[in-house]
Write an enzyme that holds these catalytic residues in place. Sequence first.
Site, short mmCIF file in Angstrom:
data_model
loop_
_atom_site.label_atom_id
_atom_site.label_comp_id
_atom_site.label_asym_id
_atom_site.label_seq_id
_atom_site.Cartn_x
_atom_site.Cartn_y
_atom_site.Cartn_z
N GLU A 130 2.21 3.04 -2.30
CA GLU A 130 2.10 4.01 -3.38
C GLU A 130 0.69 4.29 -3.88
O GLU A 130 0.39 5.39 -4.33
CB GLU A 130 3.01 3.56 -4.53
CG GLU A 130 4.46 3.79 -4.11
CD GLU A 130 5.51 3.09 -4.92
OE1 GLU A 130 5.49 1.86 -4.94
OE2 GLU A 130 6.34 3.78 -5.51
N VAL A 178 0.80 -1.23 0.00
CA VAL A 178 0.00 0.00 0.00
C VAL A 178 0.84 1.28 0.00
O VAL A 178 0.30 2.37 0.21
CB VAL A 178 -0.96 0.02 1.22
CG1 VAL A 178 -2.02 -1.04 1.07
CG2 VAL A 178 -0.19 -0.16 2.52
MO1 MOS Z 1 9.30 4.19 -4.15
S1 MOS Z 1 9.32 5.78 -5.49
O1 MOS Z 1 9.44 2.86 -5.16
O2 MOS Z 1 10.56 4.44 -3.12
#
Ligand code: MOS
Length: 727
Positions: free
Chosen positions: A694, A692
């Site tokens: 992103e 979760v």
């Molecule tokens: Mo996230 S941008 O894959 O640290």
Amino acid sequence: MSAIGQPLDRVDGLLKVTGQARYAGEFAEDGLLHGSVVSSNIAKGRVIRIDASKALALPGVVMVLDHLNRPKLASYDDSYADADAADGSPFRPLYNDRVLYSGQPLALVIADNLELARHAGSLVQIEYAAEPAETDLLALQGQAHLSPQTPPTPRGNFQAEWTGAATRLDLHYSTPIEHHNPMEPHASTVLYQPDGTLHIHDKTQGPQNCQAYVQKVFGLDKSQVRIFAAFVGGAFGSGLRPQYQLPLAVMASLALKRSVRVTLTRQQMFTFGYRPRTLQRLQLGAAANGRLLALGHTAIGQTSRFEDFSEHVVEWSGMLYHCDNVQLTYKLVPLDVFTPLDVRAPGAALGVVGLECAMDELACALGIDPVQLRLINYAERNQNEDKPWSSKALRECYSEGAERFGWSQRNPEPRSMRDGRQLIGWGMAGGVWEALQMKASAKARIDHLGKLTVSSATTDIGTGTYTVMAQIAAQASGVPVGDVTFLLGDSSLPTAPLQGGSFTVSSVGSAVQQACEALNATLLDIARRTYPAFKDAESARFENGQLHAGDQHISLAQLVQDSGEQALEVQVDCEPGKQREGYACATHSAVFVEVRVDEDLGTIKVSRVVSAIAAGRVVNPKMARSQILGGVVWGIGMALHEETQIDHQLGRYMNHSLAEYHIPVNADIGEIDVLFVEERDEIVNALGSKGVGEIGIVGVAAAVANAVYHATGKRVRDFPVTLDKVF
Ligand code: MOS
């Protein structure tokens, strides 16, 4: 009681709030030296001369390193790659006299303390031969080339279907440069050991990635470099690649055979990777009943002259809705800037802005409710990959989110809802993010007191990894969660991928689960050999620190003691499951937003957000909610506040500080309601959990912009949506 699914507090929470958790720049040692970086103030050209004499004249200044006197490095002249490298030739600090971007590190001052190092840095005089720099994506879009990483090939006949469609939209959006701005600035503390090996506390999302980097660049043996990252004060992608303070600190440490710390200033946090500016074109063709007949998405992103940074910007437009005629194009424009970098939901946070604003415009053009339009075009398969979904509860996100928000009360007419001088707008958008799994290893060890220690070289970038891994281990081992310790943030631990991509629970969590199961098999074996009552036990189960079979039970601590060892341990290497291959795995979201726009002042306040998330099984609802909250707040920032601005005359950021780079503060945030819809998934991994980190940000900026349109009747397609544009 099941450990998975409990809203446990952070197991490291006490250490954090009492200041006992130490971050990369907080490790001290007698005689520790401090480095301060001197940055370029031109964007392109050559260094003619660096005069450090005034700095070196100060008592306590030990050394000033630059490209002429830096130590010779093993593979600096070759191309090397880190695990998150872009295509091209990576930036090499203090490599030669070339200046490639404004803010480039050109010298490192080493002194007895940080204040002195910074003051001395201000006395270093650099003479340049400046050349004209190009930093404006808008001005150079004509020079775009195709990205080396290409989107899916076109399907159907986009051009013909788009041209012939009853309703046709051709829309242009733009998004600005944004920076990660974690609370903790980047820092590396290199502790020079008596035997000449290096113990390095680094701000990173991948200690083993940094270990491999230092090893390669400095020609060291793996055993000579150990990287620690026990605590990371936010990263959001900024710690996926080794940043330049790391090689600079190592250079100084090796040159002086001393311990050295290099910490970047807040302004220097704007001198490496960032979310690239994009220009996007959305072409939608639809029938009068709302069916999408054609969808074209072209994105142009900026990159540096030395690397082609690419991310998945347009892919999402080929998978979020059913459409048989799709054309996706992704181009890059090299500029005299540093290479962009992954930032929370890289690519998706950008591309879904274009897609979901365009879908809202289509809903308005057709007179169809925005949720209804999305249901009409619901994708039962991922057409990019031509695979069914392992699970997809996006319908439930729409319906439960709409219900919680009160969407049915919406008058679709713009400017139709108001509260005094406040125009009220309700907007929504969908979101999607991939549910990847990487290979990962983990070790499980149980001691003669029944305490379980599980370890893997991942990190916890504030996501709650320490806590959720303890829960997964407790569930799989039957050891109470209070008796479980999870170790991470040390390159000497079993191999783990970078913490990123929302795949840590899926990847490391699966390895943790398997390691605990393997350990239990060992314990069961001991029980069978030692106790007649367990010899033929069929339904053995591990619970509450004990092995149970029928009405018999025995403590795991006793079984360890029976083995004659102080502790038992197993290590496993876990691969993504083969069952995934026939399926597309993704998380989904539906975001509903209420804005209040002051009719006289044009100020925009996001008063309410409902974010409905489908991400499989939630390991810890409290941690997961926090992830989504953070994503929503950042999405509001993308919509209304964030923009790193360049003075193109100077090729230099103008607002490179938290005073002038705007982010939402508490007063900008209203109610945020997060709900996780039920989603069972037996394909994605054995935990059924998708991650979760992103998905929470994806779609939020579009939903806010759509709400602003609904409130005001004004479409702002150039992000961020600020009051001057609304007027
Ligand atoms: Mo996230 S941008 O894959 O640290």
